[in-house]
Design a protein around this motif. Structure first.
Motif, PDB file in Angstrom:
ATOM      1  N   UNK A 135      57.160  61.265  11.212  1.00 56.35           N
ATOM      2  CA  UNK A 135      56.903  61.124   9.791  1.00 56.35           C
ATOM      3  C   UNK A 135      55.743  62.044   9.423  1.00 56.35           C
ATOM      4  N   UNK A 136      55.940  62.862   8.396  1.00 58.99           N
ATOM      5  CA  UNK A 136      54.858  63.747   7.990  1.00 58.99           C
ATOM      6  C   UNK A 136      53.836  62.971   7.140  1.00 58.99           C
ATOM      7  N   UNK A 137      52.616  63.500   7.109  1.00 58.82           N
ATOM      8  CA  UNK A 137      51.520  62.815   6.435  1.00 58.82           C
ATOM      9  C   UNK A 137      51.761  62.635   4.938  1.00 58.82           C
ATOM     10  N   UNK A 138      52.389  63.614   4.282  1.00 54.68           N
ATOM     11  CA  UNK A 138      52.615  63.505   2.840  1.00 54.68           C
ATOM     12  C   UNK A 138      53.572  62.361   2.507  1.00 54.68           C
ATOM     13  N   UNK A 139      54.620  62.222   3.280  1.00 53.46           N
ATOM     14  CA  UNK A 139      55.560  61.127   3.054  1.00 53.46           C
ATOM     15  C   UNK A 139      54.888  59.794   3.334  1.00 53.46           C
ATOM     16  N   UNK A 140      54.125  59.723   4.403  1.00 50.44           N
ATOM     17  CA  UNK A 140      53.410  58.498   4.757  1.00 50.44           C
ATOM     18  C   UNK A 140      52.463  58.102   3.625  1.00 50.44           C
ATOM     19  N   UNK A 141      51.713  59.075   3.107  1.00 56.83           N
ATOM     20  CA  UNK A 141      50.770  58.787   2.017  1.00 56.83           C
ATOM     21  C   UNK A 141      51.497  58.383   0.735  1.00 56.83           C
ATOM     22  N   UNK A 142      52.625  59.014   0.456  1.00 55.13           N
ATOM     23  CA  UNK A 142      53.413  58.680  -0.739  1.00 55.13           C
ATOM     24  C   UNK A 142      53.871  57.222  -0.675  1.00 55.13           C
ATOM     25  N   UNK A 143      54.394  56.812   0.476  1.00 54.56           N
ATOM     26  CA  UNK A 143      54.858  55.433   0.629  1.00 54.56           C
ATOM     27  C   UNK A 143      53.692  54.450   0.591  1.00 54.56           C
ATOM     28  N   UNK A 144      52.584  54.819   1.184  1.00 52.24           N
ATOM     29  CA  UNK A 144      51.421  53.936   1.160  1.00 52.24           C
ATOM     30  C   UNK A 144      50.898  53.774  -0.264  1.00 52.24           C
ATOM     31  N   UNK A 145      50.857  54.864  -1.019  1.00 48.24           N
ATOM     32  CA  UNK A 145      50.422  54.768  -2.427  1.00 48.24           C
ATOM     33  C   UNK A 145      51.377  53.889  -3.235  1.00 48.24           C
ATOM     34  N   UNK A 146      52.632  53.895  -2.875  1.00 46.09           N
ATOM     35  CA  UNK A 146      53.598  53.022  -3.558  1.00 46.09           C
ATOM     36  C   UNK A 146      53.240  51.557  -3.317  1.00 46.09           C
ATOM     37  N   UNK A 147      52.719  51.229  -2.127  1.00 43.80           N
ATOM     38  CA  UNK A 147      52.288  49.846  -1.871  1.00 43.80           C
ATOM     39  C   UNK A 147      51.079  49.497  -2.742  1.00 43.80           C
ATOM     40  N   UNK A 148      50.214  50.476  -3.011  1.00 36.18           N
ATOM     41  CA  UNK A 148      49.067  50.228  -3.885  1.00 36.18           C
ATOM     42  C   UNK A 148      49.558  49.880  -5.293  1.00 36.18           C
ATOM     43  N   UNK A 149      50.592  50.580  -5.754  1.00 39.14           N
ATOM     44  CA  UNK A 149      51.156  50.281  -7.073  1.00 39.14           C
ATOM     45  C   UNK A 149      51.760  48.881  -7.113  1.00 39.14           C
ATOM     46  N   UNK A 150      52.442  48.502  -6.037  1.00 38.68           N
ATOM     47  CA  UNK A 150      52.989  47.142  -5.949  1.00 38.68           C
ATOM     48  C   UNK A 150      51.867  46.104  -5.965  1.00 38.68           C
ATOM     49  N   UNK A 151      50.776  46.414  -5.282  1.00 37.36           N
ATOM     50  CA  UNK A 151      49.625  45.503  -5.256  1.00 37.36           C
ATOM     51  C   UNK A 151      49.028  45.346  -6.661  1.00 37.36           C
ATOM     52  N   UNK A 152      48.954  46.437  -7.400  1.00 45.12           N
ATOM     53  CA  UNK A 152      48.455  46.354  -8.779  1.00 45.12           C
ATOM     54  C   UNK A 152      49.377  45.491  -9.645  1.00 45.12           C
ATOM     55  N   UNK A 153      50.677  45.638  -9.450  1.00 46.16           N
ATOM     56  CA  UNK A 153      51.635  44.795 -10.187  1.00 46.16           C
ATOM     57  C   UNK A 153      51.402  43.314  -9.882  1.00 46.16           C
ATOM     58  N   UNK A 154      51.229  43.010  -8.603  1.00 41.94           N
ATOM     59  CA  UNK A 154      50.979  41.623  -8.201  1.00 41.94           C
ATOM     60  C   UNK A 154      49.701  41.101  -8.856  1.00 41.94           C
ATOM     61  N   UNK A 155      48.679  41.910  -8.828  1.00 41.80           N
ATOM     62  CA  UNK A 155      47.393  41.523  -9.427  1.00 41.80           C
ATOM     63  C   UNK A 155      47.560  41.277 -10.926  1.00 41.80           C
ATOM     64  N   UNK A 156      48.302  42.141 -11.596  1.00 40.46           N
ATOM     65  CA  UNK A 156      48.537  41.984 -13.034  1.00 40.46           C
ATOM     66  C   UNK A 156      49.330  40.723 -13.366  1.00 40.46           C
ATOM     67  N   UNK A 157      50.081  40.217 -12.400  1.00 42.66           N
ATOM     68  CA  UNK A 157      50.859  38.984 -12.594  1.00 42.66           C
ATOM     69  C   UNK A 157      50.038  37.734 -12.231  1.00 42.66           C
TER      70      UNK A 157
END
Length: 150
Positions: A1-23
């Motif tokens: 797995x290349x670093x850019x893809x890994x970081x992209x997917x990890x940042x997507x988890x941050x967005x999910x975490x923000x959604x959870x927090x907003x709920x």
């Protein structure tokens, strides 16, 4: 797995975490992927007070995936987590057969920031397991990951 893809997917988890927090839930997100393909994503659905207190983002994703995939399939999967999995979630990932974990914010740093909680990292859980190993990558993008909890 290349670093850019890994970081992209990890940042997507941050967005999910923000959604959870907003709920009104804890700020945690998780993705289960095979290579760069997202299979499942989820957020923490634990609220303070009544309800199922085991509905961490990782548990939600693993429960959903285990309804479709067999345990042997999980060795090809990576569990991306906005924050290092707690002992419960790490144990679940181990027993499901997840091949690797990638996380943002470390458990000890999270516990320190929040003034409590389990500071034991998932590596300790996996080191105590027998019969298989789980690759762990993290912490990554720590400042971004920590910002989700502020």
């Amino acid at each position: 797995m290349d670093d850019l893809t890994r970081e992209k997917l990890l940042r997507r988890t941050f967005n999910l975490a923000r959604l959870a927090k907003n709920r009104g839930n804890g700020a945690f997100g998780a993705i289960l992927a095979r290579g760069s393909t997202v299979l499942f994503e989820g957020e923490n659905t634990v609220t303070e007070g009544k309800g199922d207190l085991t509905c961490h983002a990782e548990m939600n994703v693993l429960r959903e995936a285990s309804q479709i995939y067999e345990k042997a399939d999980f060795s090809e999967f990576t569990l991306y987590c906005s924050t290092e999995p707690c002992a419960m979630c790490a144990g679940a990932a181990f027993y499901c057969g997840v091949g690797s974990i990638v996380y943002g914010f470390g458990a000890a740093d999270y516990a320190h920031q929040k003034g409590g909680g389990l500071s034991m990292g998932c590596r300790r859980v996996f080191e105590s397991g027998e019969g298989r190993s789980v690759e762990v990558v993290g912490p990554l993008l720590e400042e971004e990951a920590a910002a989700v909890h502020q």
